[in-house]
Design a protein around this motif. Sequence first.
Motif, mmCIF file in Angstrom:
data_model
loop_
_atom_site.group_PDB
_atom_site.id
_atom_site.type_symbol
_atom_site.label_atom_id
_atom_site.label_comp_id
_atom_site.label_asym_id
_atom_site.label_seq_id
_atom_site.Cartn_x
_atom_site.Cartn_y
_atom_site.Cartn_z
ATOM 1 N N ASN A 1 18.326 45.313 8.629
ATOM 2 C CA ASN A 1 18.924 44.814 9.875
ATOM 3 C C ASN A 1 18.384 45.547 11.096
ATOM 4 O OD1 ASN A 1 20.497 43.003 8.448
ATOM 5 N ND2 ASN A 1 22.283 44.356 8.344
ATOM 6 N N ARG A 2 17.942 46.781 10.919
ATOM 7 C CA ARG A 2 17.377 47.559 12.029
ATOM 8 C C ARG A 2 15.848 47.446 12.082
ATOM 9 N NH1 ARG A 2 22.135 47.792 12.138
ATOM 10 N NH2 ARG A 2 23.506 49.455 12.907
ATOM 11 N N ASN A 3 15.304 46.493 11.293
ATOM 12 C CA ASN A 3 13.848 46.283 11.234
ATOM 13 C C ASN A 3 13.096 47.536 10.796
ATOM 14 O OD1 ASN A 3 13.944 43.548 12.152
ATOM 15 N ND2 ASN A 3 14.196 44.292 14.258
ATOM 16 N N LEU A 4 13.733 48.321 9.947
ATOM 17 C CA LEU A 4 13.090 49.520 9.416
ATOM 18 C C LEU A 4 12.546 49.305 8.015
ATOM 19 C CD1 LEU A 4 15.777 52.119 10.571
ATOM 20 C CD2 LEU A 4 13.472 51.841 11.518
ATOM 21 N N LEU A 5 12.831 48.154 7.436
ATOM 22 C CA LEU A 5 12.395 47.866 6.067
ATOM 23 C C LEU A 5 12.210 46.362 5.932
ATOM 24 C CD1 LEU A 5 11.909 49.241 3.292
ATOM 25 C CD2 LEU A 5 14.289 48.765 2.747
ATOM 26 N N SER A 6 11.051 45.962 5.401
ATOM 27 C CA SER A 6 10.754 44.541 5.243
ATOM 28 C C SER A 6 9.571 44.400 4.295
ATOM 29 C CB SER A 6 10.415 43.908 6.602
ATOM 30 O OG SER A 6 9.189 44.423 7.094
ATOM 31 N N PRO A 7 9.286 43.173 3.816
ATOM 32 C CA PRO A 7 8.098 42.983 2.980
ATOM 33 C C PRO A 7 6.817 43.368 3.708
ATOM 34 C CG PRO A 7 9.546 41.078 2.825
ATOM 35 C CD PRO A 7 10.101 41.942 3.920
ATOM 36 N N GLU A 8 6.790 43.165 5.030
ATOM 37 C CA GLU A 8 5.603 43.526 5.808
ATOM 38 C C GLU A 8 5.536 45.026 6.091
ATOM 39 O OE1 GLU A 8 7.855 41.220 6.932
ATOM 40 O OE2 GLU A 8 6.771 39.526 6.042
ATOM 41 N N ASP A 9 6.672 45.708 5.984
ATOM 42 C CA ASP A 9 6.723 47.146 6.280
ATOM 43 C C ASP A 9 7.644 47.845 5.268
ATOM 44 O OD1 ASP A 9 6.712 49.653 7.342
ATOM 45 O OD2 ASP A 9 7.795 49.160 9.178
#
Length: 507
Positions: free
Chosen positions: A75-83
Motif C-alpha cells: 500500500n505504501r508502494n514499497l513492495l511490488s512485482p516490479e520492485d
Amino acid sequence: MLVYHLYANNSIVSYSRALFLCEQEMEFQQMLLRVQESLTGDEVQDMVFLCSDLLSPKDLSTVTLGRELFSLLENRNLLSPEDPFLLLELLRIMKRNSLLRNLPFDAFTQASGMLYAQRISPYRQLLYELSESICDQDLKNIKFLLIKTLPRKKLEKDMTLLQLFWEMEKEDLLGEDNLDVLKDIIASIHPGLEKRIIQYKTENFNTVEDQVDRLSLAEGAAGISGDHSQHLEFNPVFEEGSTNLPVTEIPEIQHYKMKGDRRGVCLIINNYDFRACGLKNREGTDFDKKRLKGVFQWLGFEVVAEQDCDRMRMLQVLRDLAARDHTLADCVVCCVLSHGREDGIVGVDGNTVTFKELIETLSPRWCSSLYQKPKLFFIQACRGGKEQSAAFSQTFSEDEDMPVSDAAVPRDSIPEAADYLLAMSTVPSYVSYREKDKGTWFIQSLCHNLQLLVPRGIDLLSILTQVNSDVSKKTDKSGKKKQMPQPEFTLTKRVVFPAPKTPPPLP
C-alpha cells in the motif's frame, strides 16, 4: 480501415500487456504467501522492527502475520512485482538464505531492470544483529541495568530485545546518533559486541580526523572529454607526535593478519557460454578457472566456483558470500572471468553488473565479519573496445592462433571504503586478451607470479606490479597486440600470504 486496424492492434497489445501484468501479480502474491508460511511469529516481528523506519508505529502495532506486513508495504508502494527488493533485503538481513534460493525472485528482479537499493537503515540492521547475539540471560541483565531508567511495569513484561530497543527509543535513550547508553550497557554484558557498535559509529559518523587514508579511484568523468586517467587523492592521517619523526625515518607498513584458522573463501565466477545473448563463447576460460582453483587452494582458500552466471545469479552468489560468517577468515577473494562492457561485467544473459554493485556487496555494511579485512577482486574482462598496439592500431580477423578479446570500462568508481583491491586485467577503454588453448594473459600471469613470489614473502601489490610488467611485454605473433593490467586499491596494510608448506600446483 487503417485506423480500425491500428486501433485493433493497440487493443490486442493492451490486452496482452494487462494479461501479463495480472499473471505476474498473481505469481508475486503466491510468492509472498510462501514467504509468510515459512516465517515464524518471531521472524514476523523481526521484519516489523526492521521496517519501523518505513511505516508508522500505529500501522505496525497491529501486525502479527507476514501478509499483514506485506499488504502495508504494498500500500505504501514499497513492495511490488516490479520492485521486490525490499523483501530480498529483509530475508538477506535475517539470513534466510535457503528461502531466498527456493523462491522465484529472478523472474521479478530481471523483469524490473531496477538496481538493488538499500532501504533498511544500517542502524536498524545493527540493532537486529545485536539482538541475534544476545541470549535470554543477557536480556535479563540488560533489563536489570535499565530498571531505574525505564518504567518497571514495561521491564517486567515478557518482551524481546528488539521490543526493549523500541521502548528505549520512545524514552529517547536510543537513536541512530544516540548509542552511548546502549554501548555502555552492552560493554558490561557482552564486551565483544561493544566493538560492533564502535564499528558502526566509525563507519557512519566518522570525522575527517578519524578517516583512514583513502584513494579516490573514480575513473575519467564523462564530462571531461577523453580523460581516462586515474585521479589519486591522498588524505594522510598522522598519529599524535608523528610530525616529530626525522625526515629520513620511514615507518614500517603494517601487514594484514594472516594467521586465522582458515585463509577465507575464494569465489570464482566463470562465464563461458554466451549463446543466449549473441556474444561469442569465451573459449579458453576454463584454463583460467582450473589454474585459479589450484593456486588459491594451495594458498589455503576454500574455493567456490560458479559457472555461466547471468546478472542476477552473479549478484546472488555474492550476497550468499556476504551472508557467510567470515569471523575466522583472514580475507576474501572474488575472481570474475567474463565479457566486459563500459558499464561493468556482462552476465551470460547479456545484462551487466556494474563494478560498484560487484564490490559493494561485500562491504562491511552488508558483511560485518569482513570489517578491516582485505577484500580482493581479480577481474578478467575488457574495459572497452580499443586495442593497445605496439606500433599502430590495426584490426585483425579472428584466427585460432590469434588472441581474442573479452570486449562486449567502468566509469563507476569502487566504493570509498578501506581494505579493497580491484585488480583489473586492462586499463580503461581497452580490451584484454585470451588465448583459446592457454587462457588469458592476465590470469595466467597472476597465477604464475603468486606461485613464484608468495613463498618468498613478497606482498600482493608487488606481485601485481610484476604481473603488470609480464603482461605488458606479451604480444601476439604479429607483435602488434598489447595489454596493460591495472590494480586499484584502498588497502591500508600490506597483503602477504603465508608461504604454503606444500609445493605449488603444476600449471
